[in-house]
Scaffold this active site. Sequence first.
Site, PDB file in Angstrom:
ATOM      1  CG  ASP A 103      -1.938   0.988   1.342  1.00 43.88           C
ATOM      2  OD1 ASP A 103      -2.489   1.406   0.315  1.00 43.88           O
ATOM      3  OD2 ASP A 103      -2.212   1.437   2.471  1.00 43.88           O
ATOM      4  CG  PHE A 152      -9.521  -0.677   3.508  1.00 41.17           C
ATOM      5  CD1 PHE A 152      -8.266  -0.150   3.797  1.00 41.17           C
ATOM      6  CD2 PHE A 152      -9.958  -1.782   4.213  1.00 41.17           C
ATOM      7  CE1 PHE A 152      -7.468  -0.715   4.788  1.00 41.17           C
ATOM      8  CE2 PHE A 152      -9.169  -2.353   5.199  1.00 41.17           C
ATOM      9  CZ  PHE A 152      -7.919  -1.813   5.489  1.00 41.17           C
TER      10      PHE A 152
HETATM   11  P1  IMP Z   1       1.834  -0.436   3.780  1.00 45.55           P
HETATM   12  O1  IMP Z   1       2.901  -0.426   4.841  1.00 45.55           O
HETATM   13  O2  IMP Z   1       1.047   0.852   3.765  1.00 45.55           O
HETATM   14  O3  IMP Z   1       2.339  -0.810   2.415  1.00 45.55           O
HETATM   15  O4  IMP Z   1       0.740  -1.474   4.210  1.00 45.55           O
HETATM   16  C1  IMP Z   1       1.029  -2.734   4.401  1.00 45.55           C
HETATM   17  C2  IMP Z   1       0.009  -3.404   5.271  1.00 45.55           C
HETATM   18  O5  IMP Z   1      -1.158  -2.606   5.508  1.00 45.55           O
HETATM   19  C3  IMP Z   1      -0.480  -4.628   4.573  1.00 45.55           C
HETATM   20  O6  IMP Z   1       0.333  -5.721   4.898  1.00 45.55           O
HETATM   21  C4  IMP Z   1      -1.873  -4.782   5.095  1.00 45.55           C
HETATM   22  O7  IMP Z   1      -1.832  -5.536   6.283  1.00 45.55           O
HETATM   23  C5  IMP Z   1      -2.320  -3.383   5.413  1.00 45.55           C
HETATM   24  N1  IMP Z   1      -3.180  -2.857   4.334  1.00 45.55           N
HETATM   25  C6  IMP Z   1      -2.875  -1.929   3.428  1.00 45.55           C
HETATM   26  N2  IMP Z   1      -3.883  -1.715   2.574  1.00 45.55           N
HETATM   27  C7  IMP Z   1      -4.866  -2.541   2.957  1.00 45.55           C
HETATM   28  C8  IMP Z   1      -6.184  -2.810   2.445  1.00 45.55           C
HETATM   29  O8  IMP Z   1      -6.689  -2.252   1.459  1.00 45.55           O
HETATM   30  N3  IMP Z   1      -6.883  -3.752   3.124  1.00 45.55           N
HETATM   31  C9  IMP Z   1      -6.395  -4.414   4.203  1.00 45.55           C
HETATM   32  N4  IMP Z   1      -5.178  -4.208   4.694  1.00 45.55           N
HETATM   33  C10 IMP Z   1      -4.415  -3.274   4.086  1.00 45.55           C
END
Ligand code: IMP
Length: 174
Positions: A103, A152
């Site tokens: 994300d 999401f």
């Molecule tokens: P990042 O550090 O923002 O890249 O997010 C990583 C973590 O956030 C992922 O491993 C997910 O656990 C959670 N995450 C990010 N986007 C979503 C989503 O759309 N749905 C559910 N979990 C998410």
Amino acid sequence: MNSQPKLQILFTRQEIKATVSRLAAEISEDYHDKCPLLIGILKGSFMFMADLIRLLDFPLEVEFIRLSSYGGGSQTSGKVKVVQGISSPIKGRNVLVIEDIVDTGLTTAFLLDYLKKKKPASLKLCALTDKPSRRQTPVTIDYLGFTVPNKFLVGYGLDWDEKFRNLPDICFLE
Ligand code: IMP
Ligand code: MG
């Protein structure tokens, strides 16, 4: 009673199955003789990991690491730390990180940097989904399932406030 959020299917279980098979073929090609160490990021990657490794017909090892980046709900705190580490040695191993979604990129960028310091022979990333519109830090995804819109997502391991991980399809919250 809480009102239930509305869910829409983004990828059906059949589409997920086909994509996981495609990723397994790519990974098999590159790792069949490397006895890789697959490291899943908990909790979101558990279902993807379970389906993926059943399609990998060669020696490999599995570990899970638990990182914290999100509190409750759908907001990131921006800070990542290791909540539960791994016991297998990393040095000299061919390591493949398995993630449910990239994300902002903060979680995977942190983990790849953390593992790199342990001197693996190689280090790559496999992500089932990628939400590039939200990226805050660059991350190279070596094996990618789906590019997803800025919604999401829940299901197939992904949660919203710990709920919906059990859905067999990948859905989005309306
Ligand atoms: P990042 O550090 O923002 O890249 O997010 C990583 C973590 O956030 C992922 O491993 C997910 O656990 C959670 N995450 C990010 N986007 C979503 C989503 O759309 N749905 C559910 N979990 C998410
Ligand atoms: Mg996750």
